[in-house]
Design an enzyme around this catalytic site. Sequence first.
Site, PDB file in Angstrom:
ATOM      1  N   GLY A   3       0.826  -1.211   0.000  1.00 43.41           N
ATOM      2  CA  GLY A   3       0.000   0.000   0.000  1.00 43.41           C
ATOM      3  C   GLY A   3       0.856   1.255   0.000  1.00 43.41           C
ATOM      4  N   GLY A  53      -0.298   4.995  -0.711  1.00 41.88           N
ATOM      5  CA  GLY A  53      -1.310   5.627   0.138  1.00 41.88           C
ATOM      6  C   GLY A  53      -0.751   6.775   0.956  1.00 41.88           C
ATOM      7  CD  GLN A  54      -3.291  10.624   5.193  1.00 40.09           C
ATOM      8  OE1 GLN A  54      -3.845   9.720   5.831  1.00 40.09           O
ATOM      9  NE2 GLN A  54      -3.513  11.899   5.419  1.00 40.09           N
ATOM     10  CG  ASP A  57      -0.466   0.979  -4.048  1.00 35.26           C
ATOM     11  OD1 ASP A  57      -0.423   1.642  -3.005  1.00 35.26           O
ATOM     12  OD2 ASP A  57      -1.533   0.730  -4.671  1.00 35.26           O
ATOM     13  CG  ASP A 110      -4.394  -8.194  -4.912  1.00 34.84           C
ATOM     14  OD1 ASP A 110      -5.329  -8.726  -5.526  1.00 34.84           O
ATOM     15  OD2 ASP A 110      -4.458  -7.870  -3.693  1.00 34.84           O
ATOM     16  CE1 TYR A 139      -9.762   3.017  10.258  1.00 30.05           C
ATOM     17  CE2 TYR A 139      -9.094   1.625   8.438  1.00 30.05           C
ATOM     18  CZ  TYR A 139      -8.799   2.579   9.382  1.00 30.05           C
ATOM     19  OH  TYR A 139      -7.519   3.090   9.456  1.00 30.05           O
ATOM     20  CE  LYS A 166      -6.620  -0.469  10.018  1.00 35.21           C
ATOM     21  NZ  LYS A 166      -5.306  -0.861   9.443  1.00 35.21           N
TER      22      LYS A 166
HETATM   23  C1  VAH Z   1      -9.877   7.276   8.765  1.00 34.11           C
HETATM   24  N1  VAH Z   1      -7.711   8.347   8.530  1.00 34.11           N
HETATM   25  O1  VAH Z   1     -10.353   8.401   8.852  1.00 34.11           O
HETATM   26  C2  VAH Z   1      -8.372   7.123   8.997  1.00 34.11           C
HETATM   27  C3  VAH Z   1      -8.029   6.932  10.463  1.00 34.11           C
HETATM   28  C4  VAH Z   1      -8.536   7.505  12.856  1.00 34.11           C
HETATM   29  C5  VAH Z   1      -8.919   7.669  11.424  1.00 34.11           C
HETATM   30  O2  VAH Z   1      -7.933   5.595  10.810  1.00 34.11           O
HETATM   31  O3  VAH Z   1     -10.538   6.286   8.486  1.00 34.11           O
END
Ligand code: VAH
Length: 325
Positions: A15, A18-19, A41, A57, A146, A150
């Site tokens: 990745g 990415g940011q 990536d 991938d 998400y 995590k």
């Molecule tokens: C998001 N930038 O906004 C991420 C981050 C705590 C937020 O994990 O999903």
Amino acid sequence: MTGAGGAGPRVLVTGAGGQIGSELVPALRAQLGDGRVLATDVKDVETRLGAPFLVLDSTDGGAVADTVRSNGIDTIYHLAALLSVTAEERPQAAYSVNLGSLVAVLEAAREAGARVFAPSSIAAFGPGTPREGTPQDTIQRPTTMYGVTKVAGELLCDYYHRKFEVDTRGIRYPGLVSHVAEPGGGTTDYAVDMFHAALSDGRYRCYLRPDTQLDMMYMPDAVRAAQELMHADPARLRHRNAFNVSAIRLTPARLATEIRALVPGFEVEYDVDEGRQAIADSWPRAVDDSAACSEWGWRARYDLTAMAREMIAHLSARAQPVGER
Ligand code: VAH
């Protein structure tokens, strides 16, 4: 690329476009030498990141294992993931990408004896977690896909450490602010968007309430945190996946005031997006990062004023025609 023992890559970043990767890859190459860091990536971003680069991938376990093995990789920074807003729009895809890629990386690391950095997030906490001074060890029942990926990721990384002695380490990142790469699909993206809008339009429409407090961090601090954690003495680590870290307690209103001091007349209006507000309201307002401080010496260097100054300086310079820089 040469295999084990040669001058080829030792570090793999997934990745990488990415940011976080857009700043972590250059930082690792500065630390280790360009040829030692293989950026990968799922999209071809080689023109932006430079060589060595590979389209990979990271949900493809065979491809990940082959890449790790054939390059003699000994450390993997696994950054590939869909963020919170995208994950709510495409929950099944987020589960598959976030956890499918992590299992592929952990299996490749287990086979190769490689170490793994896998970032978590304050999103790994939920509305039942204490929101002020969120402890390192506390209830984690996130209400977003998400956040589910995590928490599961944290547990998987700890499992691979306990069961297979894989050296896994992680950080629960707050919202991250960067001038290098645009964020994508995150709830905290407003903090980056506000800087761009201040310079391009002088005004910004914010999708969160002005008093929505979340932990935030300037990207150079986030990149240094990953490098410092991976260099920490393992004997000192009582925790591994993943550490709370904190830097800046931020609300949209505070950020608007800070930016207005640098861009006079900057105006913000609030048009709350209920979906993204609900995500932000389920997260901690301020975490306790004493474990990271005591176990591997974490200390933030950028406060809000320093971050705002650097962001405006970099974005202003980029906006100027080359001849006037
Ligand atoms: C998001 N930038 O906004 C991420 C981050 C705590 C937020 O994990 O999903």
